[in-house]
Each structure stands twice: as C-alpha cells, then as structure tokens.
Design a protein around this motif. Structure first.
Motif, short mmCIF file in Angstrom:
data_model
loop_
_atom_site.label_atom_id
_atom_site.label_comp_id
_atom_site.label_asym_id
_atom_site.label_seq_id
_atom_site.Cartn_x
_atom_site.Cartn_y
_atom_site.Cartn_z
N PRO A 61 -11.81 -4.98 66.71
CA PRO A 61 -11.60 -6.16 67.57
C PRO A 61 -10.54 -7.12 67.04
O PRO A 61 -10.07 -7.98 67.77
CB PRO A 61 -12.99 -6.82 67.57
N ASN A 62 -10.19 -6.97 65.75
CA ASN A 62 -9.23 -7.88 65.14
C ASN A 62 -7.85 -7.27 64.98
O ASN A 62 -7.00 -7.82 64.28
CB ASN A 62 -9.75 -8.33 63.77
N MET A 63 -7.62 -6.13 65.62
CA MET A 63 -6.37 -5.40 65.43
C MET A 63 -5.14 -6.26 65.71
O MET A 63 -4.20 -6.29 64.91
CB MET A 63 -6.35 -4.15 66.31
N GLY A 64 -5.13 -6.96 66.83
CA GLY A 64 -3.97 -7.76 67.17
C GLY A 64 -3.70 -8.84 66.16
O GLY A 64 -2.55 -9.06 65.74
N GLU A 65 -4.77 -9.52 65.71
CA GLU A 65 -4.62 -10.60 64.73
C GLU A 65 -4.11 -10.07 63.40
O GLU A 65 -3.19 -10.63 62.80
CB GLU A 65 -5.96 -11.31 64.53
N CYS A 66 -4.71 -8.97 62.93
CA CYS A 66 -4.31 -8.41 61.63
C CYS A 66 -2.88 -7.88 61.67
O CYS A 66 -2.09 -8.13 60.76
CB CYS A 66 -5.27 -7.30 61.22
N TRP A 67 -2.55 -7.13 62.72
CA TRP A 67 -1.20 -6.60 62.82
C TRP A 67 -0.17 -7.72 62.91
O TRP A 67 0.92 -7.61 62.38
CB TRP A 67 -1.09 -5.68 64.04
#
Length: 290
Positions: A50-56
């Motif tokens: 769920p945090n892919m966009g934030e982490c990337w």
C-alpha cells in the motif's frame, strides 16, 4: 471477550483508514515504467504494497532474493510453501543491476526461508550485498533476514558485509508465535536481534503485526522484550489476510491505538517507531539509517 482485543471487530469490508490512495507522481511513473520494461522483481509490486507510491517517490524499493517458494508455512504469509527453486547464482548481479536501473537511493533486501540449504542462503545474501555495493556505491541498504535458525556463523556473515540496517521481524506476540509462525520461536528471534547488536551491527530493526488476537498488554510486553534486545527501530502494522486459507483477521486496530503504541515505543527509547494500519516492514526505511 477481553476488551483489550476489541478495538474494532472485522466487518465485511475494511474500515476507512485502510483505504489507500493510488500512487501518483513522476518519480513513481518513471520507476513503474522501468519495472515493467525490464521485468524487475520487487516486493513492492508483487506484494501490492500500500505504500509503494510513497516509498518509490522517496527512492526506496524492496527486493526479494532466493526465489519465491519458502521452506516454512507461516499462517500469515502469502508466499508459497514447498520445495524451493534451484539457487540462481547470477541473482546478486541481477538485483544490483535492477537497483542501478531504478536509481534506488535506499534498497531493502528480503528473502524466503531457505532451511533446505546448508548455508540457509547466506552466500547469496552476502554476495548480493557486495554486488549492490560494487555497482551502486551510493545506495544504502537494509537486509530483512530470516532467523537462519539462530546459527551464529550465518548471522556473523551478515554482520561482516555491514548493511546500514539488519532487520528481523518478530511478527507477533509470544503467545501467538507458534500459531502464526509455526517453525519459528519467539525467544530465538529475540536472541537473533540481541546477537546482531552485541556483535557489532550498528542499527537493528524488527516489526510486528496486530489484529491476530493479541491483547494490548501482550503488545506492550513485546515492545519491552524488543527494547531489552537493544533493537533500534520497530514497525507496527495491521495484519491483512492474504487468502481464505490464511489466518483470519481477528480485529482491525484503530488509528488511536496505533498512536498509543507509537507513544509507548518512543517512551521506551526506540530510535524510530512506525505505527499505523498501513505500516509495513520497509515503510520509511530510508529514515531508519539515521
């Protein structure tokens, strides 16, 4: 029913605080294009984090090594269990190239358990770290390792290659460990974390999931145990059932309760505490090296 376990009973649908915004932004779009074009393997995409966009967007990504079939059959985990694949000795270079292509600033490495191997996978682990260092000298690293059955010589190999962070997840409270992790042991995981710190690892980290039936008192006790093992960073997130064949969610923990655990963790003296429904092991991982 113990009132400490009943923040929110699991309804048919997930509560509103578990809804995720779709990832956006140029950094995410560029990285997504590279992953698709070169068929790069990240846990971020395969695990639908769920945090892919934030982490990337912050230049962080997680990679799984040693295949995608585990020798253990944990009740919470969506990874396949069975006879693992043959070791890919080219994997260290492949992962290092992926990180270079993606221009990753901070990489998290994890793996399935490989109890079938004499070295439990530590050769691939250490060679992957070395390859990343060689090809991406500016990239910082976290290694999220299995317990390696507590074998000290395997842990020593991880300490020797000196990732900025070594992480090993406790996953749950003591009472539920046998049901949730089956082949793992609560005290052994604590000893792994304690050993890493006592033998020169600068930064150690662990994570637990909530919503499996634990009580508030058990969560607090676990935080105390983790702190007594001299761990620097702890992550606390909501367990979500991967399939109908996995352990069911017993409750959805409220944001207020997660905030309470964050406060307790900080009072205990952890350097970093990440506590929230959508928190996963690698959430804000780039900050944990500081």
């Amino acid at each position: 029913m113990n009132t400490d376990q009943t923040s929110v009973l699991p309804p048919k649908g997930k509560p509103k605080w578990l809804k995720v915004k779709l990832p956006v932004g140029k950094k995410y779009t560029d990285l997504r294009g590279l992953v698709d074009k070169y068929k790069l393997n990240t846990i971020c995409t395969s695990g639908s984090c769920p945090n892919m966009g934030e982490c990337w967007g912050e230049g962080t990504a997680t990679f799984m090594i040693l295949g995608n079939i585990c020798t253990r059959s944990c009740g919470f985990c969506g990874v396949k269990t069975g006879r693992p694949e043959t070791v890919d000795w080219d994997e260290p270079e492949k992962v290092a190239r992926s990180i270079k292509l993606m221009k990753i600033k901070h990489a998290v490495l994890t793996s399935v358990d490989r109890d079938d191997l004499k070295d439990m996978g530590t050769i691939i682990w250490t060679e992957t770290v070395k390859a990343i260092r060689r090809m991406n000298p500016e990239t910082t690293l976290e290694t999220l390792i299995p317990d390696f059955q507590g074998v000290e010589k395997h842990l020593d190999k991880m300490i020797e290659v000196a990732p900025e962070v070594i992480s090993h997840n406790m996953e749950t409270v003591k009472r539920l460990t046998r049901e949730v992790r089956i082949q793992a042991k609560y005290e052994r995981s604590l000893e792994v974390l304690r050993y890493l710190k006592a033998n020169g690892q600068r930064r150690t980290k662990t994570g637990i999931m909530l919503g499996l039936g634990e009580t508030k008192e058990e969560v607090i006790e676990t935080l105390h145990d983790i702190k007594n093992a001299n761990v620097d960073v702890v992550t606390i997130g909501q367990y979500l059932q991967p399939s109908k064949n996995h352990l069911p969610v017993q409750r959805f923990v409220t944001p207020d309760e997660f905030a309470e655990y964050e406060k307790i963790g900080k009072e205990l003296g952890f350097r970093h505490v990440e506590s929230g429904a959508l928190v996963r092991s690698s959430y804000k991982a780039h900050k944990h090296i500081l």
